[in-house]
Design a protein around this motif. Structure first.
Motif, PDB file in Angstrom:
ATOM      1  N   PRO A 219       0.836  -0.902   0.119  1.00 25.70           N
ATOM      2  CA  PRO A 219      -0.170   0.380  -0.185  1.00 25.70           C
ATOM      3  C   PRO A 219       0.669   0.850   0.220  1.00 25.70           C
ATOM      4  O   PRO A 219       1.805   1.224   0.004  1.00 25.70           O
ATOM      5  CB  PRO A 219      -0.867  -0.002   1.403  1.00 25.70           C
ATOM      6  CG  PRO A 219      -0.437  -1.184   2.378  1.00 25.70           C
ATOM      7  CD  PRO A 219       0.425  -1.986   0.792  1.00 25.70           C
ATOM      8  N   GLY A 220       0.034   2.526  -0.874  1.00 23.66           N
ATOM      9  CA  GLY A 220       1.500   3.109  -1.003  1.00 23.66           C
ATOM     10  C   GLY A 220       0.322   4.703  -0.316  1.00 23.66           C
ATOM     11  O   GLY A 220      -0.882   4.522   0.998  1.00 23.66           O
ATOM     12  N   PRO A 221       0.787   5.675  -0.280  1.00 21.21           N
ATOM     13  CA  PRO A 221       0.005   7.144   0.434  1.00 21.21           C
ATOM     14  C   PRO A 221      -1.177   7.534   0.083  1.00 21.21           C
ATOM     15  O   PRO A 221      -1.309   6.671  -0.559  1.00 21.21           O
ATOM     16  CB  PRO A 221       0.556   8.253  -0.263  1.00 21.21           C
ATOM     17  CG  PRO A 221       2.185   7.843  -0.325  1.00 21.21           C
ATOM     18  CD  PRO A 221       2.103   6.383  -1.108  1.00 21.21           C
ATOM     19  N   GLY A 222      -2.331   7.471   1.277  1.00 20.81           N
ATOM     20  CA  GLY A 222      -3.470   7.113   1.299  1.00 20.81           C
ATOM     21  C   GLY A 222      -4.178   5.721   1.451  1.00 20.81           C
ATOM     22  O   GLY A 222      -5.359   6.118   1.527  1.00 20.81           O
ATOM     23  N   GLN A 223      -3.576   4.659   1.202  1.00 24.10           N
ATOM     24  CA  GLN A 223      -3.756   3.376   1.120  1.00 24.10           C
ATOM     25  C   GLN A 223      -4.194   2.519   2.762  1.00 24.10           C
ATOM     26  O   GLN A 223      -3.107   2.573   3.359  1.00 24.10           O
ATOM     27  CB  GLN A 223      -3.137   2.952   0.068  1.00 24.10           C
ATOM     28  CG  GLN A 223      -3.530   3.049  -1.372  1.00 24.10           C
ATOM     29  CD  GLN A 223      -2.709   2.016  -2.701  1.00 24.10           C
ATOM     30  OE1 GLN A 223      -1.762   2.445  -2.156  1.00 24.10           O
ATOM     31  NE2 GLN A 223      -3.245   2.234  -3.651  1.00 24.10           N
ATOM     32  N   TRP A 224      -5.320   2.028   2.827  1.00 23.93           N
ATOM     33  CA  TRP A 224      -5.689   1.357   3.749  1.00 23.93           C
ATOM     34  C   TRP A 224      -4.891   0.539   4.361  1.00 23.93           C
ATOM     35  O   TRP A 224      -4.053  -0.368   4.002  1.00 23.93           O
ATOM     36  CB  TRP A 224      -7.378   0.982   4.109  1.00 23.93           C
ATOM     37  CG  TRP A 224      -7.475   0.378   5.392  1.00 23.93           C
ATOM     38  CD1 TRP A 224      -7.396   1.094   6.591  1.00 23.93           C
ATOM     39  CD2 TRP A 224      -7.769  -0.701   5.678  1.00 23.93           C
ATOM     40  NE1 TRP A 224      -7.759   0.009   7.646  1.00 23.93           N
ATOM     41  CE2 TRP A 224      -7.972  -1.688   6.728  1.00 23.93           C
ATOM     42  CE3 TRP A 224      -8.236  -2.043   4.370  1.00 23.93           C
ATOM     43  CZ2 TRP A 224      -8.240  -2.564   7.885  1.00 23.93           C
ATOM     44  CZ3 TRP A 224      -8.601  -3.154   4.731  1.00 23.93           C
ATOM     45  CH2 TRP A 224      -8.553  -2.982   6.046  1.00 23.93           C
ATOM     46  N   ARG A 225      -4.208   0.152   5.694  1.00 19.79           N
ATOM     47  CA  ARG A 225      -3.140  -0.520   6.192  1.00 19.79           C
ATOM     48  C   ARG A 225      -4.526  -1.516   7.061  1.00 19.79           C
ATOM     49  O   ARG A 225      -4.765  -1.131   8.248  1.00 19.79           O
ATOM     50  CB  ARG A 225      -1.556  -0.334   6.667  1.00 19.79           C
ATOM     51  CG  ARG A 225      -0.823  -0.454   5.130  1.00 19.79           C
ATOM     52  CD  ARG A 225      -1.007   1.239   4.872  1.00 19.79           C
ATOM     53  NE  ARG A 225      -0.261   1.683   4.420  1.00 19.79           N
ATOM     54  CZ  ARG A 225       0.218   2.226   3.700  1.00 19.79           C
ATOM     55  NH1 ARG A 225      -0.719   3.022   3.624  1.00 19.79           N
ATOM     56  NH2 ARG A 225       1.708   3.225   3.210  1.00 19.79           N
ATOM     57  N   PRO A 226      -4.131  -2.838   6.753  1.00  7.82           N
ATOM     58  CA  PRO A 226      -5.586  -3.478   7.990  1.00  7.82           C
ATOM     59  C   PRO A 226      -4.453  -3.502   8.832  1.00  7.82           C
ATOM     60  O   PRO A 226      -3.470  -3.818   8.991  1.00  7.82           O
ATOM     61  CB  PRO A 226      -5.466  -5.182   7.459  1.00  7.82           C
ATOM     62  CG  PRO A 226      -5.633  -5.031   5.942  1.00  7.82           C
ATOM     63  CD  PRO A 226      -4.256  -4.133   5.708  1.00  7.82           C
ATOM     64  N   ALA A 227      -5.569  -2.959   9.889  1.00  4.49           N
ATOM     65  CA  ALA A 227      -4.927  -3.166  11.497  1.00  4.49           C
ATOM     66  C   ALA A 227      -6.001  -2.495  12.384  1.00  4.49           C
ATOM     67  O   ALA A 227      -7.425  -1.992  12.169  1.00  4.49           O
ATOM     68  CB  ALA A 227      -4.182  -1.470  11.541  1.00  4.49           C
ATOM     69  N   PRO A 228      -6.252  -3.519  13.683  1.00  5.50           N
ATOM     70  CA  PRO A 228      -5.277  -4.162  13.652  1.00  5.50           C
ATOM     71  C   PRO A 228      -5.468  -6.223  12.989  1.00  5.50           C
ATOM     72  O   PRO A 228      -4.070  -6.179  13.163  1.00  5.50           O
ATOM     73  CB  PRO A 228      -5.800  -5.024  15.701  1.00  5.50           C
ATOM     74  CG  PRO A 228      -7.186  -4.806  14.860  1.00  5.50           C
ATOM     75  CD  PRO A 228      -7.855  -3.209  14.114  1.00  5.50           C
ATOM     76  N   VAL A 229      -6.515  -5.638  12.250  1.00  5.18           N
ATOM     77  CA  VAL A 229      -6.982  -7.457  11.132  1.00  5.18           C
ATOM     78  C   VAL A 229      -7.265  -7.033  10.203  1.00  5.18           C
ATOM     79  O   VAL A 229      -8.081  -5.334  10.268  1.00  5.18           O
ATOM     80  CB  VAL A 229      -8.031  -8.873  12.020  1.00  5.18           C
ATOM     81  CG1 VAL A 229      -6.974  -9.178  13.418  1.00  5.18           C
ATOM     82  CG2 VAL A 229      -9.029  -8.095  12.499  1.00  5.18           C
ATOM     83  N   ASN A 230      -8.281  -7.291   9.444  1.00  5.83           N
ATOM     84  CA  ASN A 230      -8.606  -7.657   7.614  1.00  5.83           C
ATOM     85  C   ASN A 230      -9.573  -7.671   7.994  1.00  5.83           C
ATOM     86  O   ASN A 230      -9.927  -8.774   8.662  1.00  5.83           O
ATOM     87  CB  ASN A 230      -8.261  -7.926   6.755  1.00  5.83           C
ATOM     88  CG  ASN A 230      -8.302  -7.575   5.268  1.00  5.83           C
ATOM     89  OD1 ASN A 230      -9.912  -7.364   5.389  1.00  5.83           O
ATOM     90  ND2 ASN A 230      -7.931  -7.320   4.663  1.00  5.83           N
ATOM     91  N   ASP A 231     -11.214  -6.820   8.144  1.00  5.87           N
ATOM     92  CA  ASP A 231     -12.110  -7.072   8.763  1.00  5.87           C
ATOM     93  C   ASP A 231     -13.077  -8.829   8.551  1.00  5.87           C
ATOM     94  O   ASP A 231     -13.285  -9.032   6.900  1.00  5.87           O
ATOM     95  CB  ASP A 231     -13.709  -5.563   8.102  1.00  5.87           C
ATOM     96  CG  ASP A 231     -14.915  -6.046   9.158  1.00  5.87           C
ATOM     97  OD1 ASP A 231     -14.616  -7.131   9.800  1.00  5.87           O
ATOM     98  OD2 ASP A 231     -15.408  -4.834   8.560  1.00  5.87           O
ATOM     99  N   PRO A 232     -13.083  -9.328   9.043  1.00  2.00           N
ATOM    100  CA  PRO A 232     -14.066 -10.509   9.062  1.00  2.00           C
ATOM    101  C   PRO A 232     -15.206 -10.231   8.527  1.00  2.00           C
ATOM    102  O   PRO A 232     -16.098 -11.439   8.285  1.00  2.00           O
ATOM    103  CB  PRO A 232     -13.557 -11.159  10.382  1.00  2.00           C
ATOM    104  CG  PRO A 232     -13.722 -10.216  11.000  1.00  2.00           C
ATOM    105  CD  PRO A 232     -12.820  -9.104  11.441  1.00  2.00           C
ATOM    106  N   ASN A 233     -15.725  -9.371   8.772  1.00  6.50           N
ATOM    107  CA  ASN A 233     -17.074  -9.156   8.495  1.00  6.50           C
ATOM    108  C   ASN A 233     -17.332  -7.991   7.362  1.00  6.50           C
ATOM    109  O   ASN A 233     -18.439  -7.222   6.843  1.00  6.50           O
ATOM    110  CB  ASN A 233     -18.056  -8.243   9.833  1.00  6.50           C
ATOM    111  CG  ASN A 233     -18.215  -9.630  11.214  1.00  6.50           C
ATOM    112  OD1 ASN A 233     -18.307 -10.680  10.644  1.00  6.50           O
ATOM    113  ND2 ASN A 233     -17.560  -8.693  12.312  1.00  6.50           N
TER     114      ASN A 233
END
Length: 486
Positions: A219-233
């Motif tokens: 991911p670059g500038p402005g792009q979301w990083r999963p934290a704390p996890v990538n949404d299970p829902n």
């Protein structure tokens, strides 16, 4: 973008006049998938009405209220709670509450008549017990939804059996309060039929699909990083809406460009007001942030039941009110999650820590910055809390026709923090003020840029306007103006 204040929010709603129609020929998934761009601000309203007389049977007239509360307990409580539940997250809980309230509405409306049904074909004698119908529809749908909830390490088969046993006992108690006879039997029959029809309608609707949002490998500038996890829902974005033609029916204007003056202002605002330590927040602003963090379904519906009681809504009016609010919230969140997938914009915590990569000389990095509130596992744009709040409060305005109502919204916050309770109760006289508070609260908590909050509330208003124009209307023109009180 101008800072949103209570007066601006309240004024904006009265500038929006959506046409009402009872034509249902263009509703549902078969409608052309037109994408609309949201514009303008938003708000909501409520209007007082006369209290009705004390009912002869509590179970007959209070069934909608009682089973709304029981449904929320079953859907949001944790498996280990004293009164266990399936512990659905906010968007998942709103979707399932809409299934419950839709069945309750259809069952009661089939008896009383006067408004468009949600699903077609249900008929009942006017002599049938509306209380028995409401209790049966809610109970039977909840049993079906508990059965459908995935088994987990905490939501075991044994816990699910205990939840269903409690619902069975509660149902028996509700029916015991209603006089035996043909009316009760007819009410049970129509409630059961409504539940079967609703559960069948929602089969294969996309619930409990694949987890996670698609994210770039680097991911670059402005792009979301999963934290704390990538949404299970994250599958919420693919659920078939209750009222909208598609899950992507409305688009927000999206986040501000990283090098814009608007982004700079939003960045510096949340950086100063949202951190866990060293913020410029006042004590009152910190309290507001904590207030916003609790599960919104119990918070909102505690208030909605207060309003229904204070306005003296009949059982049929309550059924319609809760169906309208829950379906609007559900579709606002389904569309909201589709927009999160579309924009995938980074959260303030990432933006602030990586500000030296955003190409904006007016933003300064702080690699240790952390927000006040726990970070949800999905992206910034738009704000889910504001999608739901904007939807509920605006459809409430459509139901009552005024922004005035007296009610409290109670939140446990995060419980004890450093030995101090973070729970609070906020009193409101205007529903638009709830929207304003939620916008500010998510900034003070360090969770969102202002634009994401405002866009979420705007999306919720657009969904509410659509629901008001296309669903739950009077079957015959003018019929509801002189609706019989019960």
């Amino acid at each position: 973008m101008k800072e949103v204040n209570g007066e601006a929010v309240r004024a904006a709603v009265f500038s929006s006049n959506s046409p009402r129609t009872s034509n249902k020929s263009d509703r549902g998934p078969q409608r052309a998938r037109v994408k609309r761009r949201i514009g303008g601000l938003f708000s909501i309203a409520l209007l007082a009405s006369t209290l009705h007389s004390t009912p002869a049977y509590a179970g007959e007239n209070d069934a909608v209220r009682v089973w709304n509360e029981k449904a929320i307990i079953a859907l949001t409580n944790g498996p280990a709670a004293a009164t266990p539940g399936v512990q659905f997250t906010p968007p998942v809980a709103f979707i399932h509450l809409a299934i419950v309230q839709g069945a309750v509405y259809d069952a009661v409306n089939a008896i009383k008549g006067g408004h468009d049904s949600y699903l077609e074909g249900l008929k009942a004698a006017t002599s049938a017990s509306k209380g028995a119908a409401a209790a049966t529809a809610a109970h039977d749908v909840l049993i079906g939804l508990v059965n459908q909830a995935p088994v987990t390490a905490t939501l075991t088969a044994e816990v699910k059996a205990a939840i269903k046993a409690r619902l069975d006992a509660d149902y028996a108690s509700s029916l015991a309060e209603i006089a035996d006879g043909p009316a009760k039997a007819k009410g049970i029959d129509v409630g059961a039929a409504a539940a079967v029809e609703m559960l069948a309608n929602r089969a294969g609707d996309g619930r409990f699909g694949a987890p996670g949002f698609n994210v770039p490998a680097n991911p670059g500038p402005g792009q979301w990083r999963p934290a704390p996890v990538n949404d299970p829902n994250a599958w919420v974005r693919n659920v078939r809406p209750f009222t909208l033609p598609s899950s992507e029916y409305f688009h927000t204007s999206g986040p501000s460009a990283l090098t814009s003056a608007q982004y700079t202002a939003e960045f510096n605002e949340v950086k100063a007001k949202g951190p866990a330590t060293g913020s410029t927040r006042t004590e009152a602003q910190t309290s507001l942030a904590y207030w916003s963090v609790a599960h919104p379904v119990p918070m909102i519906y505690g208030a909605m039941r207060q309003v229904a009681a204070s306005k003296g809504l009949t059982i049929t009016e309550q059924a319609r009110f809760h169906a309208m609010t829950s379906m609007t919230a559900a579709d606002s969140l389904i569309n909201c999650w589709a927009e999160k997938a579309h924009w995938g914009f980074w959260r303030p915590v990432t933006a602030i820590r990586l500000a030296d990569t955003d190409g904006n000389d007016a933003t300064a990095a702080d690699t240790e910055w952390t927000g006040l509130l726990p970070l949800p596992p999905y992206s910034d744009e738009p704000s889910g809390a504001n999608c739901a709040t904007g939807g509920v409060m605006n459809i409430a305005k459509a139901f009552f026709g005024s922004d005035e109502a007296e009610f409290d919204i109670t939140s446990p916050g995060l419980g004890l923090v450093n030995g101090v309770s973070t729970g609070s109760t906020r009193h409101y006289s205007h529903f638009s003020d709830v929207i304003t508070d939620m916008i500010e609260a998510r900034i003070y908590g360090g969770l969102h840029f202002r634009r994401a909050d405002v866009n979420g509330a705007m999306l919720g208003k657009s969904v509410a306007d659509y629901v008001d124009s296309h669903f739950f209307n009077c079957r015959n023109a003018g019929q509801c103006k002189q609706e019989e009180r019960e």
